[in-house]
Write an enzyme that holds these catalytic residues in place. Structure first.
Site: not given
Ligand SMILES: Cc1ncc(C[n+]2csc(CCOP(=O)(O)OP(=O)(O)O)c2C)c(N)n1
Ligand SMILES: CC(=O)[C@@H](O)[C@H](O)COP(=O)(O)O
Ligand SMILES: [Mg+2]
Length: 596
Positions: A223, A309, A337
């Site tokens: 990342k 969630e 959710r």
């Molecule tokens: C249902 C939900 N909960 C929380 C989030 C907040 N959120 C956005 S990106 C993220 C982390 C995603 O991690 P990953 O899928 O590994 O993607 P990366 O940022 O590492 O590329 C979170 C928790 C969300 N978008 N949707």
């Protein structure tokens, strides 16, 4: 190619702000996917899609990228209405495999030939919905390709057993026993270097042509890859303000006041210091909700359950049933959710779960997928729920204390994204649980009854109306449930008009007030009722400084509604020029104990 795309992404986000780290992590993956597959004939779905900026640059939107996350500009996420190359919108995580299986199933039923590719991060893969989808897809036998973009990061560090499993698979120590994905019926390939085009291009072409069932390609990425300030930062520049490309230093205005999030966290820390039954739960949003601050004080009483969630809410219900005082800190939009868990596991069992609902109301650049529009109507219509909204950060402190003391049934308090008003916070001795609404300024013709932070605009509207000789009362409802019926009766009996104002979709506070008054015959014409809510059309990418103008929830709009409701035409010209400058000062007595 990769260098140019990475440089362009950095340049753009340095001007617009947004989600940089995840986009930089998929530069090579994006190039390889668009080189091997033929979008939009082939369906490419990005999970969360906060990493979609390179995808947008490569699919005809490069010239518009500086409008990213701005009013009428490009969305910060994929959006069907924006491009044929965005077959499915996202922003909430873990939806890509479900949607991809939908596309694959439709393709097979209509005897089409396109490929379906879903790119999902390791964080998003930790959500239950991803497992539901894999369980179904793995058995379906339908050809589709899931690319697991494994950078071992969520917004902060990834958590949970999946994170450990992926680490074992990456290190090869889990390979001999087969891995989770194979056990879910996927043909597993990897782990491969997700930055190596020499590997990705031939491998994706081979997987594309396989077409013999669901495939999972495990791509290991970094990342923030390729930009030192991102790679070396704790959160890998997950979400950034505009920044200096050369130094990576972000443009951060000097906050005039602590954020609501910080005030919440500090208030909860205070309460937890006096009550060891208080525990805090986050669903992968520790920094965003301030629970990381709580964890620094109470690591054993802090639980980050990952992007889960639904689990977070029922986990909290279990804690409450066992006598603990769980504070579930979840953004309004992400709480959506877990609605069945809130109804079935919390409300119907009347369990004292405390919901700290951050980002309630409009959130600005993240747009409609992140607006906290529905928590009022979702919660205030549930049996036994207590639902509060803080009108400023001092009220938030009192509401945290109220929630901590509230042991009879579920209780929720909502507060907005961003800075507070700068109001003085109550000292420990001044903090008192609250139990009713309160009148802030007494008038006589129109009553402005605010639920939440639109109170400041109601006070401004009162001053606008006073210039026109219209007398307005301003009241802070504080509770959408239970309603302060004595306050409502007082306002209805002593005014010719009552206006409710809330930063939430129709069906919440105003609807409950209407229902209460109508069913008690209190709307017999003496007092007209109007409700102001968020418009049904979402406020898409409204920039933070004009989102309330777009939502028609400003002092000007409140005054206009009062005027029209009283049958008074627009003010004459010279009055129109006299606008109220600056923030309406909340009266000093506002926070005196007897107002509670
Ligand atoms: C249902 C939900 N909960 C929380 C989030 C907040 N959120 C956005 S990106 C993220 C982390 C995603 O991690 P990953 O899928 O590994 O993607 P990366 O940022 O590492 O590329 C979170 C928790 C969300 N978008 N949707
Ligand atoms: C992509 C995503 O869902 C999160 O990164 C979200 O954008 C965070 O919102 P805040 O910036 O309000 O914390
Ligand atoms: Mg990740």
């Amino acid at each position: 190619m990769a260098g140019e795309l990475r440089g362009e992404t950095i340049r753009i986000v340095s001007e617009t702000g947004g989600h940089l780290g995840s986009s930089l992590g998929v530069i090579e993956l994006t190039i390889a996917i668009h080189a091997v597959f033929e979008a939009p004939r082939d369906t490419i779905i990005w999970d969360v899609s906060h990493q979609c900026y390179p995808h947008k640059i490569l699919t005809g939107r490069r010239a518009r990228m500086l409008s990213l996350r701005k009013k009428n500009g490009l969305s910060g996420f994929t959006r069907r209405a924006e491009s044929d190359y965005d077959p499915f919108g996202a922003a909430h995580s873990s939806t890509s495999i479900s949607a991809g299986l939908g596309f694959a199933t439709a393709r097979d039923l209509t005897h089409e030939q396109g490929h379906v590719v879903c790119v999902i991060g390791d964080g998003a893969m930790s959500a239950g919905m991803a497992f539901e989808a894999m369980n179904n897809a793995g058995r379906s036998g339908r050809p589709m390709i899931v690319i697991l973009n494994d950078n071992d990061m969520s917004i902060s560090a990834s958590t949970g057993a999946l994170q450990q499993h992926l680490a074992a698979v990456r290190e090869g120590s889990g390979a001999n026993s087969g891995n989770l994905f194979e056990n879910f019926g996927f043909d597993y390939h990897g782990p491969v270097d997700g930055h190596d085009l020499d590997t990705l291009l031939p491998l994706l072409a081979r997987l594309r042509d396989a077409r013999n069932g669901p495939i999972l390609l495990h791509a290991v990425t970094r990342k923030g890859a390729g930009y030192a300030p991102a790679e070396t930062s704790g959160d890998k520049y997950h979400g950034v303000n505009p920044f200096d490309v050369y130094t990576g230093v972000q443009a951060k205005g000097q906050p005039k006041a602590p954020s609501y999030t910080k005030v919440f966290a500090d208030a909860l820390i205070q309460e937890a210091g006096h009550d060891d039954r208080i525990v805090a739960i986050t669903a992968a949003m520790a920094a965003g909700t301030g629970i990381d601050r709580f964890e620094a004080s109470f690591p054993k009483r802090t639980f980050d359950v990952g992007i889960a969630e639904q689990h977070a809410v029922t986990f909290a219900a279990g804690l409450a049933a066992a006598g603990m005082k769980p504070f579930c800190a979840i953004y309004s939009t992400f709480l959506q959710r877990a609605y069945d868990q809130i109804v079935h596991d919390v409300a119907l069992q009347h369990l004292p779960v405390r919901f700290a609902i951050d980002r309630a109301g409009l959130v600005g650049a993240d747009g409609p997928t992140h607006a906290g529009s529905f928590d009022i109507l979702c919660l205030a219509n549930l049996p036994g729920f207590t639902v509060m909204a803080a009108s400023d950060e001092a009220e938030l402190v009192h509401m945290v204390a109220t929630a901590a003391a509230h042991d009879h049934g579920p209780i929720a308090f909502r507060y907005p994204r961003g800075e507070g008003t700068g109001v003085t916070l109550p000292t420990r001795g001044e903090i008192l649980p609250i139990g009713r609404g309160r009148i802030i300024e007494q008038g006589s013709q129109v009553a402005l009854l605010s639920f939440g932070t639109r109170l400041a605009d109601c006070l401004k509207a009162r001053r606008l109306l006073a210039l026109e000789g219209i007398s307005a009362t301003v009241a802070d409802a504080r509770f959408a449930k239970p309603l302060d019926t004595a306050l409502l009766a007082d306002l209805v009996d002593n005014h010719t008009m009552l206006i409710t104002i809330e930063e939430g979709a129709t069906g919440g506070f105003g609807a409950l007030v209407l229902h209460h008054l109508a069913n008690r015959g209190m709307l017999d014409g003496r007092c007209a009722l109007r409700t102001m809510t968020l418009p049904d059309t979402f406020i898409a990418q409204a920039s933070p400084d004009d989102m309330y103008e777009e939502a028609k929830l400003t002092a000007r709009h409140i005054a206009a509604l009062a005027r029209s409701g009283l049958g008074i035409a627009r003010p004459n010209a010279d009055l129109r020029r006299s606008t109220i400058a600056g923030q309406a000062e909340l009266p000093a007595r506002l926070h005196r104990a007897e107002d509670r």
